[in-house]
Scaffold this motif. Structure first.
Motif, short mmCIF file in Angstrom:
data_model
loop_
_atom_site.label_atom_id
_atom_site.label_comp_id
_atom_site.label_asym_id
_atom_site.label_seq_id
_atom_site.Cartn_x
_atom_site.Cartn_y
_atom_site.Cartn_z
N UNK A 10 20.44 15.32 11.85
CA UNK A 10 20.48 14.91 10.25
C UNK A 10 21.30 13.30 10.55
N UNK A 58 31.59 12.48 8.77
CA UNK A 58 32.16 13.39 9.44
C UNK A 58 31.09 13.57 10.06
N UNK A 78 30.52 16.56 11.86
CA UNK A 78 30.81 18.30 11.72
C UNK A 78 32.19 18.87 12.76
N UNK A 109 36.15 15.49 9.63
CA UNK A 109 35.79 14.13 8.65
C UNK A 109 37.47 14.08 8.27
N UNK A 123 22.62 10.81 -2.12
CA UNK A 123 24.64 11.90 -1.33
C UNK A 123 24.35 12.74 -1.79
N UNK A 124 23.20 13.30 -2.39
CA UNK A 124 23.28 15.06 -2.58
C UNK A 124 22.73 15.42 -1.17
N UNK A 125 22.44 15.17 -0.01
CA UNK A 125 22.42 15.80 0.78
C UNK A 125 23.83 15.54 1.63
N UNK A 126 24.38 14.73 1.15
CA UNK A 126 25.20 14.61 2.02
C UNK A 126 26.47 16.32 2.37
N UNK A 127 26.35 16.20 3.84
CA UNK A 127 27.32 17.22 3.53
C UNK A 127 29.18 17.41 2.78
N UNK A 128 29.73 18.72 2.61
CA UNK A 128 30.56 17.78 1.31
C UNK A 128 32.10 18.43 2.76
N UNK A 129 32.90 17.12 2.53
CA UNK A 129 33.70 17.57 3.31
C UNK A 129 34.91 18.63 2.93
N UNK A 130 35.26 19.92 4.12
CA UNK A 130 35.91 20.97 3.40
C UNK A 130 37.27 20.33 2.65
#
Lengths: 379, 480
Positions: A29, A49, A51, A54, A115-122
């Motif tokens: 990604x 992050x 993965x 983060x 930014x919609x595609x950025x994975x959310x940080x837990x």
């Protein structure tokens, strides 16, 4: 929804430096090779992050419009590096993916990602344990053990640092199978459920925290442990990392309980002699012979390699117990002794095939303990 | 439908609605843990996948699950449960084995899920995805690359025996040449021809179980299975195979336990007339530390070699590759590349790729002049200036004698032979004249040189060992 904020060069630079370390170096990604900057919930923050880990850094600055952008940090870095100290930087979103950066007479447009595609940080949830430690204590114990973390992935549980919490201490250990470092230090406050009192934190996450602590003046560091994850909070920075699953080896059993011989030696002198021995030792095995003779109070260190030459040094030491002769890796011993931090070190032997234990001779009021163990080389 | 099947089916649908990179990143190692009261609990390997699935694509996941089970109304993610942290058995302390120099040998290894287990869901998802209806799809990975087929394999003098043997084997499995042993240097197409057999067999009869594996992978699977106590599964799996292709078998050299297991699997398959195909970079008798019983078995079937392609074949290969890439490569340009890149086919393809890339980029036609300009720097590097003395040095080194021996007058057999080979190489590789060679080899008469060269030439036809020696020496010369 178009982000806009202004902050100083220093604040932005710090956030980018921290987050760049947590970036994915290569990934399927492409978006996670970038950082996300957001002003949502009225907090200006930058996050990245890979993965496994983060990091999210809060930046102090003035929020003018709310939104988020994902951009490659290198270009923004180059831009702010060209500015004077204390310069103000204004970042504004010009399209879904692109931002404009302005400072004084310079202006730049940087292309990014949606930014919609950025994975959310837990986020923190299901926290089972919370621990507070003084940051200088945390730094000192962890930087002492990091040297022993396994560099190869062959045994995943050894690629992290083992932390065991008791009521008012934490015991930190790392080993790569050839040597072991263990350090024990007090903790300020802890609320832990019993079943997660031992965790393995990936070395990369610890390295990131040590990096952040190295230029931060903060007093305390908070750890929040949840199911398979750990959150570190320090100075407006949150680091989340997975925990390594698996059981850490029960290393206590290999620490010899009784020693046959021990010597007490000046750390500086010992380091000097070992460096010399290392220069002569065989390049691949780095082995040296150590002979202890308590009757003469000597420790003889000799190293040789077929193609380069040889070196023998006799140290006058305080020695107790039996005569010992053992082969050791010079670099491993050097690593341990140089991390003792005290004026004198104690080195304990229990035979040519048993591990050697190195401990600092500490002042009595020191409440931090350190132990370093090296396996001998079999001849 | 159990959870595993349900999740595999759902993954098949999810894969269609999101990008491949996203699918692999976020859905690897996921599974359904439970379904309670309409809420499906999905386990994820890390917190990032959990956040992503819950926040970014819960609708897609829910929809995919509902297509198979209408009772599901919600989804929820949780991190994979941690293995138990039970106190370790401390049998090691008491043992205190003397002289162990690593802690690892004393400390027991923590239980770890095997990689295969973790990969399972995604593998299943893929199978369902590729051929949703075909029951015949083997439920394992054949590891074949469909790009390698007989139709794009260029046959020349250097590989016609190997090709013919492979063709025959692919048509009648296990009956004609079993085992089939193919050897040849790197980059000459061993892997290509091996995989072509596999692909031909699978496309003719999809029920045949074909497995292509490298000896390296075989070894690591074996180690894994020993480690996870699944050695019997490992054996069983290999015993169900109709066509077993093992690439680069020379890496088994020195691994005794692996050779042992391989020997048993080999025997089992051989007894049941299953086809075995093996490749290596040298003939069986030249693989050091290969156990004799394995060697004799390898030699018991058909052995075919692939040698370096000749000039015409190299031109043909280039034309074929150019056709595949849909570009026009003029005859003289192809000849130029073929003449200058002689050592192996992979490098030939590399040179062509470079030409194609630069020509498409600069919108040029790859004429002879253009090709020359592009490849000139690499070719100069590849052709070091060779001298008579370097040839003599290499020959001397190979036979463990001194260059002075070659130049000198001694007429012992151990020295005369290398001397003749050196003369032959000087003639072949450096195209020196006979008197010149004589001068370089200690002032010998040109007739001596002629005799030496003719002798070697003549023996080359019948003596395979000599041919090997000459090939090795030539290779050393080229990589000087």
């Amino acid at each position: 929804m178009a982000l806009r904020f202004t902050c100083t060069k220093e604040h932005l630079d710090r956030a980018l430096r921290y987050s760049t370390k947590a970036l994915a170096k290569q990934s399927l990604l492409p978006i996670i090779q970038n950082v996300i900057i957001s002003t949502e919930n009225n907090i200006l923050a930058c996050a990245a992050t890979n993965l496994d880990m983060g990091v999210r850094i809060e930046i102090s600055g003035k929020i003018e419009e709310v939104g988020s952008v994902v951009i490659p940090p290198q270009l923004l870095n180059s831009f702010i590096a060209s500015l004077d100290n204390g310069a103000q930087v204004t970042v504004s979103q010009v399209s879904d993916t692109d931002i404009a950066v302005e400072s004084g007479s310079s202006r730049a447009v940087i292309k990014g990602y949606n930014p919609v595609d950025f994975p959310p940080i837990p986020q923190k949830e299901n926290i089972y344990g919370e621990v507070t430690v003084q940051s200088d204590v945390f730094r000192s114990v962890l930087s002492r053990v990091m040297i022993s973390v396994a560099k190869t992935e062959a045994r995943p549980e050894l690629t992290g640092v083992n932390i065991v919490f008791t009521d008012n201490t934490m015991r930190v250990a790392a080993t790569d199978g050839f040597r072991l470092s263990e350090s024990v230090a007090p903790i300020e406050a802890a609320a832990i459920q019993k079943d997660i009192d031992s965790i393995i934190v990936p070395a990369s996450a610890i390295a990131e925290i040590l990096y952040i602590l190295s230029d931060s003046a903060t007093k305390m560091i908070m750890m929040h442990i949840s199911d398979g994850q750990i959150f570190f909070e320090v100075d407006g920075v949150t680091i989340v990392s997975r925990l390594i699953s698996g059981t850490y080896p029960d290393y206590q059993q290999i620490i010899p309980q009784e020693t046959a011989t021990h010597i007490i030696v000046s750390r500086a002198e010992c380091e000097r002699v070992l460096r010399l021995a290392d220069a002569f030792a065989n390049n691949t095995t780095s082995d040296m012979k150590v002979t202890i003779n308590p009757d003469e109070s000597t420790c003889v260190i000799s190293a040789m390699s077929q193609d380069r030459g040889e070196n023998v040094t006799t140290l006058q030491v305080e020695a107790h117990g039996e005569v010992q002769e053992i082969y050791l890796n010079t670099r491993y011993v050097l690593d341990g002794i140089s991390r003792c931090g005290s004026e004198k070190v104690r080195i304990a032997f229990s035979g040519a095939a048993s591990p050697v234990v190195i401990t600092p001779v500490a002042k009595s009021d020191d409440d931090e303990r350190f132990l370093y163990l090296v396996m001998p080389i079999r001849k | 439908m159990d959870f595993q099947q349900l999740w595999a089916a759902a993954l098949g649908e999810i894969e269609l609605s999101i990008s491949r990179a996203n699918f692999i990143t976020w859905f690897k190692n996921t599974s359904i843990q439970s379904i309670d009261d309409g809420c499906a609990t999905i386990t994820t390997p890390n917190g990032f996948a959990k956040e992503w699935i819950e926040k970014k694509c819960s609708d897609i996941v829910l929809q995919a699950l509902r297509n198979h089970d209408k009772s599901i109304t919600r989804i929820h993610c949780t991190l994979s449960p941690q293995p138990q942290r039970a106190p370790q058995s401390i049998d090691a302390v008491t043992q205190k084995r003397t002289g162990n120099s690593t802690i690892s040998t004393i400390l027991k290894k923590a239980p770890q899920r095997s990689i295969q287990q973790q990969k399972q869901p995604i593998q299943q998802a893929k199978n369902i995805q590729q051929k949703p209806t075909a029951k015949t799809t083997p439920p394992y990975n054949t590891c074949l690359n469909p790009r390698y087929t007989f139709s794009n394999f260029v046959v020349g003098q250097h590989n016609e025996l190997a090709h013919a043997a492979c063709r025959t084997v692919s048509e009648s499995l296990g009956t004609v040449y079993n085992p089939l042993f193919i050897y040849g240097d790197v980059g000459l197409g061993k892997t290509h021809i091996l995989q072509s057999i596999g692909n031909a067999v699978v496309s003719a009869d999809p029920t045949k179980r074909v497995l292509y594996t490298s000896s390296e992978r075989f070894t690591s699977e074996l180690i894994d299975s020993i480690h996870n106590n699944t050695i019997s599964d490992f054996k069983k799996f290999y015993q169900t195979i109709d066509l077993l292709i093992i690439d680069d078998v020379q890496f088994l050299a020195g691994k005794e336990k692996t050779q042992d297991e391989f020997f048993h699997i080999f025997n089992f398959l051989y007894q049941k007339n299953k086809q075995i195909i093996i490749s290596s970079d040298r003939p069986p008798h030249a693989i050091a530390t290969l156990e004799d019983r394995l060697r004799s078995r390898f030699e018991g079937g058909m052995i075919a070699d692939i040698s370096q392609p000749d000039f015409e074949t190299r031109v043909a290969i280039l034309q074929k590759k150019a056709d595949e890439k849909d570009i026009i490569l003029p005859e003289d340009a192809a000849r130029y590349i073929a003449r200058n890149v002689a050592s192996n086919i992979r490098e030939l393809e590399g040179a062509l790729n470079k030409v194609v890339a630069i020509c498409t980029f600069q919108q040029k036609i790859p004429s002879r002049a253009v090709v020359e300009e592009i490849l000139a720097p690499t070719i100069v590097n590849r052709r070091p200036a060779r001298s008579a003395s370097s040839v003599i040095d290499i020959v001397a080194q190979h036979f463990n004698i001194t260059p002075d021996d070659i130049i000198g007058k001694v007429r012992k057999k151990t020295i005369v032979r290398p001397r003749q080979i050196a003369m032959f190489l000087l003639r072949e590789e450096l195209t020196y004249s006979y008197p010149e060679i004589g001068a370089h080899c200690g002032g010998r008469d040109h007739t001596t040189v002629i005799h030496a060269c003719r002798k070697i030439e003549k023996e080359l036809i019948a003596d395979a060992a000599l041919k090997d020696t000459i090939d090795t020496l030539k290779r050393k010369l080229h990589t000087l």
